[in-house]
Write an enzyme that holds these catalytic residues in place. Structure first.
Site, PDB file in Angstrom:
ATOM      1  N   HIS A   1       0.795  -1.234   0.000  1.00 56.56           N
ATOM      2  CA  HIS A   1       0.000   0.000   0.000  1.00 56.56           C
ATOM      3  C   HIS A   1       0.823   1.277   0.000  1.00 56.56           C
ATOM      4  O   HIS A   1       0.263   2.363   0.112  1.00 56.56           O
ATOM      5  CB  HIS A   1      -0.920   0.055   1.222  1.00 56.56           C
ATOM      6  CG  HIS A   1      -2.020  -0.939   1.182  1.00 56.56           C
ATOM      7  ND1 HIS A   1      -3.247  -0.675   0.620  1.00 56.56           N
ATOM      8  CD2 HIS A   1      -2.071  -2.210   1.622  1.00 56.56           C
ATOM      9  CE1 HIS A   1      -4.021  -1.743   0.730  1.00 56.56           C
ATOM     10  NE2 HIS A   1      -3.327  -2.691   1.339  1.00 56.56           N
TER      11      HIS A   1
ATOM     12  N   LYS B   1      -7.458  14.209   4.499  1.00 58.78           N
ATOM     13  CA  LYS B   1      -6.662  12.987   4.508  1.00 58.78           C
ATOM     14  C   LYS B   1      -5.584  13.146   5.568  1.00 58.78           C
ATOM     15  O   LYS B   1      -5.426  14.241   6.110  1.00 58.78           O
ATOM     16  CB  LYS B   1      -6.035  12.720   3.139  1.00 58.78           C
ATOM     17  CG  LYS B   1      -5.365  13.958   2.491  1.00 58.78           C
ATOM     18  CD  LYS B   1      -4.879  13.665   1.083  1.00 58.78           C
ATOM     19  CE  LYS B   1      -5.947  13.820   0.032  1.00 58.78           C
ATOM     20  NZ  LYS B   1      -6.326  12.596  -0.624  1.00 58.78           N
ATOM     21  N   ARG B   2      -4.856  12.040   5.842  1.00 58.08           N
ATOM     22  CA  ARG B   2      -3.726  12.118   6.761  1.00 58.08           C
ATOM     23  C   ARG B   2      -2.858  13.327   6.395  1.00 58.08           C
ATOM     24  O   ARG B   2      -2.714  13.659   5.221  1.00 58.08           O
ATOM     25  CB  ARG B   2      -2.908  10.848   6.571  1.00 58.08           C
ATOM     26  CG  ARG B   2      -2.204  10.344   7.735  1.00 58.08           C
ATOM     27  CD  ARG B   2      -1.802   8.858   7.627  1.00 58.08           C
ATOM     28  NE  ARG B   2      -1.751   8.198   6.357  1.00 58.08           N
ATOM     29  CZ  ARG B   2      -0.641   7.998   5.629  1.00 58.08           C
ATOM     30  NH1 ARG B   2       0.521   8.487   6.032  1.00 58.08           N
ATOM     31  NH2 ARG B   2      -0.681   7.304   4.512  1.00 58.08           N
TER      32      ARG B   2
ATOM     33  N   LYS C   1       1.422  14.484   0.728  1.00 55.69           N
ATOM     34  CA  LYS C   1       0.036  14.802   0.351  1.00 55.69           C
ATOM     35  C   LYS C   1      -0.128  16.307   0.099  1.00 55.69           C
ATOM     36  O   LYS C   1      -1.151  16.766  -0.369  1.00 55.69           O
ATOM     37  CB  LYS C   1      -0.932  14.298   1.421  1.00 55.69           C
ATOM     38  CG  LYS C   1      -0.882  12.765   1.522  1.00 55.69           C
ATOM     39  CD  LYS C   1      -1.957  12.204   2.401  1.00 55.69           C
ATOM     40  CE  LYS C   1      -1.828  10.699   2.605  1.00 55.69           C
ATOM     41  NZ  LYS C   1      -2.676   9.898   1.720  1.00 55.69           N
TER      42      LYS C   1
ATOM     43  N   THR D   1      -8.202   6.838  -2.122  1.00 56.24           N
ATOM     44  CA  THR D   1      -9.578   6.340  -2.249  1.00 56.24           C
ATOM     45  C   THR D   1     -10.579   7.464  -1.985  1.00 56.24           C
ATOM     46  O   THR D   1     -11.720   7.397  -2.439  1.00 56.24           O
ATOM     47  CB  THR D   1      -9.838   5.180  -1.250  1.00 56.24           C
ATOM     48  OG1 THR D   1      -9.298   5.549   0.013  1.00 56.24           O
ATOM     49  CG2 THR D   1      -9.211   3.894  -1.720  1.00 56.24           C
TER      50      THR D   1
ATOM     51  N   LYS E   1     -14.434   8.608  -3.642  1.00 61.52           N
ATOM     52  CA  LYS E   1     -15.643   8.934  -2.868  1.00 61.52           C
ATOM     53  C   LYS E   1     -16.172  10.310  -3.277  1.00 61.52           C
ATOM     54  O   LYS E   1     -17.379  10.508  -3.411  1.00 61.52           O
ATOM     55  CB  LYS E   1     -15.329   8.906  -1.359  1.00 61.52           C
ATOM     56  CG  LYS E   1     -14.926   7.524  -0.870  1.00 61.52           C
ATOM     57  CD  LYS E   1     -14.266   7.560   0.506  1.00 61.52           C
ATOM     58  CE  LYS E   1     -13.552   6.243   0.780  1.00 61.52           C
ATOM     59  NZ  LYS E   1     -12.581   6.338   1.874  1.00 61.52           N
TER      60      LYS E   1
HETATM   61  C1  26V Z   1       0.581   5.151   8.034  1.00 64.38           C
HETATM   62  C2  26V Z   1       0.818   5.369   9.378  1.00 64.38           C
HETATM   63  C3  26V Z   1      -0.089   6.277  10.093  1.00 64.38           C
HETATM   64  C4  26V Z   1       0.062   6.236  11.563  1.00 64.38           C
HETATM   65  C5  26V Z   1       1.451   6.084  12.027  1.00 64.38           C
HETATM   66  C6  26V Z   1       2.124   4.907  11.445  1.00 64.38           C
HETATM   67  C7  26V Z   1       1.878   4.729   9.997  1.00 64.38           C
HETATM   68  C8  26V Z   1       2.676   3.906   9.247  1.00 64.38           C
HETATM   69  C9  26V Z   1       2.450   3.714   7.914  1.00 64.38           C
HETATM   70  C10 26V Z   1       1.398   4.315   7.316  1.00 64.38           C
HETATM   71  C11 26V Z   1       1.148   4.085   5.866  1.00 64.38           C
HETATM   72  C12 26V Z   1       0.082   3.075   5.751  1.00 64.38           C
HETATM   73  C13 26V Z   1      -0.155   2.685   4.364  1.00 64.38           C
HETATM   74  C14 26V Z   1      -1.430   3.274   3.827  1.00 64.38           C
HETATM   75  O1  26V Z   1      -2.377   3.579   4.527  1.00 64.38           O
HETATM   76  N1  26V Z   1      -1.447   3.413   2.529  1.00 64.38           N
HETATM   77  C15 26V Z   1      -2.587   3.947   1.827  1.00 64.38           C
HETATM   78  O2  26V Z   1      -3.348   2.836   1.374  1.00 64.38           O
HETATM   79  C16 26V Z   1      -4.489   3.242   0.653  1.00 64.38           C
HETATM   80  C17 26V Z   1      -5.272   1.991   0.338  1.00 64.38           C
HETATM   81  O3  26V Z   1      -4.583   1.203  -0.554  1.00 64.38           O
HETATM   82  C18 26V Z   1      -4.092   3.990  -0.590  1.00 64.38           C
HETATM   83  O4  26V Z   1      -5.241   4.423  -1.257  1.00 64.38           O
HETATM   84  C19 26V Z   1      -3.234   5.199  -0.236  1.00 64.38           C
HETATM   85  O5  26V Z   1      -2.740   5.813  -1.404  1.00 64.38           O
HETATM   86  C20 26V Z   1      -2.074   4.756   0.639  1.00 64.38           C
HETATM   87  O6  26V Z   1      -1.367   5.885   1.136  1.00 64.38           O
END
Ligand code: 26V
Length: 844
Positions: A354, A542-543, A548, A650, A654
């Site tokens: 991802h 978004k995050r 981003k 995503t 939406k």
């Molecule tokens: C996020 C976080 C957030 C909290 C702290 C730790 C941490 C570590 C890694 C990540 C990245 C997580 C990967 C993720 O959420 N990827 C997203 O996945 C979506 C579904 O496939 C995709 O649409 C997004 O582009 C992608 O960023």
């Protein structure tokens, strides 16, 4: 007896009285919510048993989706919709003087996820149940969610997300299905006729499952999301009144054990935090696999056929330890040989990547795994040795390649490598992302396993993200093209015939305005900010992350504000810029970005000289519920990541479903949205992924060139540090430096001019009302391709080797005339074959 309003009212009042021992008038909304959910739970229970029995009788293959997050959102409304009793309950409650809307708002958002990956997992659960496919989720039951975001003096403050405080009415505790998970200890090898690995001196943690029903849309299918909670084993709890020390030790022990499932993404900046995350991962996979195998054995099927009856999907690498854990179970418990166990394991597992961000590609120090999971370490080591042997045979002497592909290198276990080696399928989540994996990030693996890699462009649950959250638009669609789109989302294409129909367009415009007024009310009530419902609602939710590029949006707003201060008569369409998102607690620049947005908001919103032409709002604690309010109310969807960095996105899908126009870079699913809606119905700008990647390879670019040449950028950047904002001049210094002294890693300055141009074009396009509304219709019409129903069908056929009951009507098209339904479709050739062998008519 079939449910009707009278029966429902009787049941509701009866339940209210028995649960709360109060009359209707005396109960609070929270009590009424709990009553209603308990009643719905009763309705669900009967169907759930029947659904389970049906799967058993059919002997169907089961798919298990392992994910550290499931961001499921509120459940009451969706469950009522899926049961087909939403309207009935709404009307019956209204007759009792109760608003269903109000009860829905009493539900807390479950704290089981955080971002895109978790929401995607939840969308697939919805699609699988809607298509009656036996697909179940496995995750952890976090006592506290990621965190609740408070904004204090413009800063993000993290407070515990105590979502379970009032209980979670949708879970069913299954104590009888508790399993034990063992940590630490040592391995003793004994050899009689064959080698055996005995795990000794370990600590046991009980994994108690809670099952959450996942309902299909009006089809009586109920699948399961199983979430595991950590509990201390009783034998370790010694507490006699005679020895208080024992008591204290036991209580501390219990606390340590329970901390295992206490919070999502514990802080891993220190060693202890990392260990806790690793424990969580193993706890999830070990408990899930034990229960999957136990279930399988109850079906009295032969173990060597395991891969024919179960598929296990690994959502990113967090659950990748499931691969060695499966080997452990097959070898140590089921006494299989390595080769047979390995073949079965690889056939069972599939893995989705991802993200390409290096910091998110998981690695564990060897000693951590050795100490915590000694048997798994031996298995991973064996996997690594065998794999390196294969590599050596293929690339003799190429140590660099072998080292970079190995599962273990530099005293580190590389989880993505492990996941690729142990799965029969590896996929990215949008075409461009899969290409980047194949040609760059995982290029060596793609060469080694050319058939293992495939793309599955994400999709979202359109029944939640359109049907549920935008009831007025859904009614308009039903009136105009019938309701088949609810089960066959590509039927949304049928509204293309209304794209230029002014009556239809005006109805659409009225719905958007109504949705905007709902959001405006919320913002007024909660944040005290008044916004103009007739301004363009421009959302960036978004995050918060550098890639981003919330900062680019902010710089553009600052630039607009500078123009307006010079010339309050500047001819722009009034705009409300809406932001929302959480920053990871340790990510300083992301937190500063939140402070910057809020500071800008206070400056702009109170400046009467610009005559309310622009407003800025930062929505506190962005979550699924807030997204549900913001998305239907949005005109412009900001999808502006640095090209190549957003795996898919995503939110873009939406928004499109709800008739917003995307302003975006050529990245992730934006590209595929462009491919279906055409260039006229989306606004693009910026560097392409290849340009970004090439610049990266050559060490970036010089941001000072942009600063020195573009007066707009110079002014805006200077304003960060020259006292323009009512904060200390050092406040945004780190942000300022990230652009000019740390090489503008995310190409914000480089893309600024192109972004500002795109914003101008958008402003011009909005002025042509009919043209704009036609663009909105095109976006809604083509959004069917981005339903999770399509994606999951592709997974089911290509990856899990299952036979879903596909929706033959579900096609995609690149043009208005339905001419290339099949050719424009991203469906797999298998699906196309199924469509043609079913003799499905493709009109011209
Ligand atoms: C996020 C976080 C957030 C909290 C702290 C730790 C941490 C570590 C890694 C990540 C990245 C997580 C990967 C993720 O959420 N990827 C997203 O996945 C979506 C579904 O496939 C995709 O649409 C997004 O582009 C992608 O960023």
């Amino acid at each position: 007896m079939k449910l009707n309003k009278e029966l429902f009212k009787d049941q509701f009042l009866e339940k209210l009285m028995t649960m709360h021992v109060k009359s209707l008038e005396e109960t609070s909304n929270a009590e009424r919510y709990r009553t209603l959910s308990s009643l719905v739970r009763d309705y669900i229970s009967k169907k759930w048993i029947a659904s389970d029995q049906h799967y058993q009788q059919e002997g169907s293959k089961q798919v298990y989706y392992l994910s550290i997050e499931f961001l499921i959102g509120r459940m009451l409304g969706m469950n009522l919709l899926n049961l087909g009793i939403y309207d009935l309950c709404k009307e019956a409650l209204a007759e009792l003087g109760i608003s269903l809307d109000v009860l829905e708002k009493a539900e807390e958002d479950p704290g089981l996820g955080n971002g895109g990956l978790g929401r995607l997992a939840a969308c697939y659960l919805d699609s699988m149940a809607a298509e009656s496919l036996p697909g179940h989720g496995c995750s952890l039951r976090y006592r506290y969610g990621f965190f609740e975001q408070k904004i204090v003096n413009g800063y993000q403050v993290e407070v515990p997300d105590n979502w379970l405080d009032q209980g979670f009415p949708w879970e069913f505790k299954r104590s009888d299905q508790t399993v034990s998970v063992n940590f630490g200890g040592n391995i003793r090898v004994v050899s009689n006729d064959k080698l055996r690995y005995l795990h000794e001196n370990y600590d046991t943690v009980f994994a108690v499952p809670y099952d959450v029903p996942i309902l299909g849309y009006k089809n009586d299918t109920i699948n399961t999301l199983r979430i595991w909670s950590a509990e201390a084993s009783e034998e370790n709890f010694i507490c006699s009144t005679a020895d208080m020390l024992d008591c204290v030790t036991s209580m501390e022990y219990t606390k340590t054990v329970e901390s295992l499932s206490s919070v999502l993404y514990p802080d891993d900046s220190a060693y202890e935090g990392k260990v806790l995350r690793l424990k969580q991962h193993y706890f999830l996979v070990s408990a899930s696999l034990q229960s999957i195998i136990k279930n399988y054995k109850q079906r009295a099927l032969p173990l060597d056929h395991l891969a024919d009856y179960i598929a296990i999907h690994i959502n990113d690498t967090h659950p990748a330890l499931a691969i060695p854990e499966m080997m452990r179970i097959l070898i140590d418990v089921e006494e299989m040989g390595w080769d047979e166990a390995w073949k079965i394991t690889v056939n069972i597992f599939s893995y989705t990547n991802h993200t390409v961000l290096p910091e998110a590609l998981e690695k564990w120090p060897i000693d951590m795994i050795q100490n915590l999971l000694p048997r798994l370490y031996l298995i991973i080591n064996e996997m690594n040795e065998r794999f390196c042997h294969e590599l050596w045979n293929r690339y003799p002497g190429d140590w660099d390649k072998i080292r970079s592909m190995a599962i273990i290198s530099d005293h580190t276990i590389h989880m993505a490598n492990l996941a690729i080696v142990g799965s029969h399928s590896v996929n990215g989540v949008a075409q461009i992302h899969t290409e980047i994996l194949k040609t760059r990030v995982m290029n060596q693996f793609h060469q080694f396993y050319p058939t293992r890699f495939n793309n599955k462009t994400n999709g979202v649950a359109h029944r939640r993200w359109l049907l549920k959250i935008n009831p007025r638009l859904s009614s308009l669609l039903n009136e105009s093209i019938g309701s088949s789109w609810i089960s066959h989302p590509c039927d949304l294409l049928k509204i293309l015939k209304y794209a230029d129909d002014h009556v239809f367009q005006e109805k659409l415009a009225r719905i958007k305005r109504y949705n905007k007024s709902r959001l405006a009310e919320h913002i007024r009530d909660v944040q005290g900010i008044r916004i103009d419902v007739d301004s363009i609602f421009d959302s960036h939710i978004k995050r918060i992350h550098g890639y981003k590029r919330q900062t680019m949006n902010v710089f553009h707003i600052m630039h607009l504000y500078n123009l307006l201060r010079e010339n309050p008569d500047l001819d722009i369409i009034p705009r409300t810029f809406i932001f929302g998102g959480k920053a990871a607690p340790g990510y300083h620049l992301a937190k500063q970005t939140i402070k910057l947005i809020n500071t800008l908001a206070t400056v702009i919103n109170k400046d009467k000289s610009i005559r309310d032409k622009i407003k800025v709002v930062f929505i506190e604690n962005y979550n699924v519920t807030m997204a549900e309010l913001i998305i239907p109310a949005t005109n412009v969807s900001e999808q502006i990541p640095t090209a190549s960095q957003e795996a898919c996105g995503t939110g873009n899908m939406k928004f499109m479903m709800n008739g917003a126009i995307t302003i975006g870079t050529l990245d992730g699913a934006n590209i595929e949205i462009r491919n279906v809606v055409g260039d006229n119905n989306i606004v693009f700008f910026g560097l392409t992924a290849n340009e970004v990647l090439e610049l990266h390879e050559h060490g970036g670019y010089n941001p000072w060139d942009v600063y020195n040449k573009d007066e707009r950028i110079k002014t805006v950047l200077d304003q960060l540090i020259n006292g323009f904002f009512p904060v200390g001049t050092d406040e945004f210094k780190s942000l300022f430096e990230s652009f000019l002294y740390h090489n503008d890693q995310f190409f914000v300055l480089k893309d600024f001019a192109s972004y500002a141009d795109a914003q101008l074009r958008l402003d011009q396009q909005y002025r042509n009302r009919n043209q704009w509304l036609s663009m909105c219709v095109h976006n809604i019409a083509h959004s069917g391709k981005f339903s999770g129903d399509r994606t999951f069908t592709e997974y089911a056929m290509d990856v899990w080797n299952m036979n879903p009951t596909i929706s033959p009507q579900c096609y995609c098209s690149n043009d208005d005339k339905f001419t290339s339904r099949l050719h424009g479709c991203a469906f797999t050739s298998k699906l196309q074959q199924t469509i043609s062998s079913n003799n499905i008519h493709v009109p011209h």
